[in-house]
Scaffold this motif. Sequence first.
Motif, PDB file in Angstrom:
ATOM      1  N   VAL A  31       1.003  -1.389   0.098  1.00  0.00           N
ATOM      2  CA  VAL A  31       0.068   0.123   0.070  1.00  0.00           C
ATOM      3  C   VAL A  31       0.883   1.139   0.217  1.00  0.00           C
ATOM      4  O   VAL A  31       2.027   1.124   0.374  1.00  0.00           O
ATOM      5  CB  VAL A  31      -0.868   0.060   1.162  1.00  0.00           C
ATOM      6  CG1 VAL A  31      -1.808  -0.964   1.059  1.00  0.00           C
ATOM      7  CG2 VAL A  31      -0.029  -0.145   2.524  1.00  0.00           C
ATOM      8  N   THR A  32       0.334   2.266  -0.585  1.00  0.00           N
ATOM      9  CA  THR A  32       1.028   3.452  -0.483  1.00  0.00           C
ATOM     10  C   THR A  32       0.062   4.674  -0.446  1.00  0.00           C
ATOM     11  O   THR A  32      -1.034   4.646  -0.274  1.00  0.00           O
ATOM     12  CB  THR A  32       1.733   3.986  -1.885  1.00  0.00           C
ATOM     13  OG1 THR A  32       0.485   3.950  -2.807  1.00  0.00           O
ATOM     14  CG2 THR A  32       2.726   2.959  -2.417  1.00  0.00           C
ATOM     15  N   PHE A  33       0.577   5.413   0.914  1.00  0.00           N
ATOM     16  CA  PHE A  33      -0.215   6.561   1.221  1.00  0.00           C
ATOM     17  C   PHE A  33       0.666   7.906   1.151  1.00  0.00           C
ATOM     18  O   PHE A  33       1.840   7.970   1.279  1.00  0.00           O
ATOM     19  CB  PHE A  33      -0.384   6.313   2.723  1.00  0.00           C
ATOM     20  CG  PHE A  33      -1.505   5.305   3.045  1.00  0.00           C
ATOM     21  CD1 PHE A  33      -2.658   5.268   2.878  1.00  0.00           C
ATOM     22  CD2 PHE A  33      -0.839   4.078   3.493  1.00  0.00           C
ATOM     23  CE1 PHE A  33      -3.592   4.070   3.226  1.00  0.00           C
ATOM     24  CE2 PHE A  33      -1.741   3.138   3.761  1.00  0.00           C
ATOM     25  CZ  PHE A  33      -3.031   3.081   3.475  1.00  0.00           C
ATOM     26  N   MET A 180      -7.731   9.767   2.569  1.00  0.00           N
ATOM     27  CA  MET A 180      -6.463   8.909   2.897  1.00  0.00           C
ATOM     28  C   MET A 180      -6.272   8.266   4.237  1.00  0.00           C
ATOM     29  O   MET A 180      -6.021   7.220   4.351  1.00  0.00           O
ATOM     30  CB  MET A 180      -5.306   9.883   2.572  1.00  0.00           C
ATOM     31  CG  MET A 180      -3.779   9.464   2.518  1.00  0.00           C
ATOM     32  SD  MET A 180      -3.648   8.478   1.022  1.00  0.00           S
ATOM     33  CE  MET A 180      -3.601   9.918  -0.177  1.00  0.00           C
ATOM     34  N   ASP A 183      -9.133   5.484   4.572  1.00  0.00           N
ATOM     35  CA  ASP A 183      -8.666   4.410   3.971  1.00  0.00           C
ATOM     36  C   ASP A 183      -7.509   3.717   4.576  1.00  0.00           C
ATOM     37  O   ASP A 183      -7.338   2.203   4.634  1.00  0.00           O
ATOM     38  CB  ASP A 183      -8.054   4.721   2.384  1.00  0.00           C
ATOM     39  CG  ASP A 183      -7.738   3.418   1.510  1.00  0.00           C
ATOM     40  OD1 ASP A 183      -8.421   2.272   1.670  1.00  0.00           O
ATOM     41  OD2 ASP A 183      -6.653   3.685   1.008  1.00  0.00           O
ATOM     42  N   LEU A 184      -6.462   4.393   5.405  1.00  0.00           N
ATOM     43  CA  LEU A 184      -5.616   3.596   6.197  1.00  0.00           C
ATOM     44  C   LEU A 184      -6.327   2.779   7.076  1.00  0.00           C
ATOM     45  O   LEU A 184      -5.846   1.360   7.086  1.00  0.00           O
ATOM     46  CB  LEU A 184      -4.899   4.678   6.782  1.00  0.00           C
ATOM     47  CG  LEU A 184      -3.804   4.055   8.071  1.00  0.00           C
ATOM     48  CD1 LEU A 184      -2.829   3.389   7.444  1.00  0.00           C
ATOM     49  CD2 LEU A 184      -3.389   5.182   8.808  1.00  0.00           C
ATOM     50  N   ALA A 300      -5.423   2.701  -1.352  1.00  0.00           N
ATOM     51  CA  ALA A 300      -4.062   2.612  -1.317  1.00  0.00           C
ATOM     52  C   ALA A 300      -3.505   1.186  -1.852  1.00  0.00           C
ATOM     53  O   ALA A 300      -2.423   1.336  -2.448  1.00  0.00           O
ATOM     54  CB  ALA A 300      -4.028   2.671   0.035  1.00  0.00           C
ATOM     55  N   ARG A 303      -3.586   1.842  -5.877  1.00  0.00           N
ATOM     56  CA  ARG A 303      -2.331   2.601  -6.097  1.00  0.00           C
ATOM     57  C   ARG A 303      -1.144   1.732  -6.152  1.00  0.00           C
ATOM     58  O   ARG A 303      -0.250   1.855  -7.269  1.00  0.00           O
ATOM     59  CB  ARG A 303      -2.094   3.808  -5.124  1.00  0.00           C
ATOM     60  CG  ARG A 303      -3.024   5.092  -5.597  1.00  0.00           C
ATOM     61  CD  ARG A 303      -2.496   6.155  -4.739  1.00  0.00           C
ATOM     62  NE  ARG A 303      -2.616   5.956  -3.426  1.00  0.00           N
ATOM     63  CZ  ARG A 303      -3.704   6.091  -2.364  1.00  0.00           C
ATOM     64  NH1 ARG A 303      -4.878   6.510  -2.947  1.00  0.00           N
ATOM     65  NH2 ARG A 303      -3.530   6.005  -1.178  1.00  0.00           N
TER      66      ARG A 303
END
Length: 305
Positions: A31-33, A180, A183-184, A300, A303
Amino acid sequence: MSITASLGIPVVPESADEADPGPVELHARNVTFDWTDVPLHWIPGHPVASNFISVLNLLLPEGERWFVQTYNEALPLVADEELAARMRGFIGQEAMHAEAHDHVLWEFLDHHGIDPRPYQLQMEWIFRKVLGPATKGSPAARRKHLVERLWFIAALEHYTAVLGDFALNNNWIEAGAHPMMADLFMWHGAEEVEHRAVAHDVAAYFGDSYLRRGRAMLMVLPILLLLVQRGYRFIMKQDTSVSYNYLQKKWQYHRGVRANLLPRISTVVFSTFSYFRPGFRPEQIGSTAQAVAYLAKSPAARRAA
């Protein structure tokens, strides 16, 4: 299925699409944030609710690393390949959780003037020293220590499943929460629901004892509540943008609960009773179908993919 499942209240799927798909293969999802533009009070108009949920970013990184360390210690001792495969999936997911929340500490909390270092030092002491692996004693004593830690993790995972179910069934999005941060916690919560039975099954594999199970739970609940409350006070003390007195903070907290932005603490506490019920299985908490469905659409995860 909502958090009511944690209290033993059955919830029937609304459609066939929501029926439990059964066992799923566990795997870590990259995952990316990007925390650049996320405000400290990421739920608009709810600074207390925002800060209360953000406490988990302080608590989770060291806890998740401890999970990984303990399971890496236990994995070579597991002869059941199916259980070992589930453990490897659990390890991968928890390692990713630790990394994701660790980024939040420095790119979000520290960026907004909340210095996480003092609290993190306390978490390191708890999870690395107090709950770390036994280095002395006989092999039998070290194995006993390992089994106690595995039941401790199983108890903690009961609450992460309850909170994961809440993360998937709250009103953050409807309240305009920053997508953001929402979603985390929803990605993390969905994976907690997805692997909710692993810790219980691993602990039972090493020593299926009702006494150990109950003792671990009775220890975990007060410690967890203490650490969350301590973290909440830690953030609120450093958050100079709000100046609520004690009664105002309490009112704001209950306002968040009524809006379904915060879990009701009494519900989390009472979920403990279901853990002691004969025949209890972690799968009775939450919905695997709902968790997997969210993980398939998590921004996330998409992405990163």
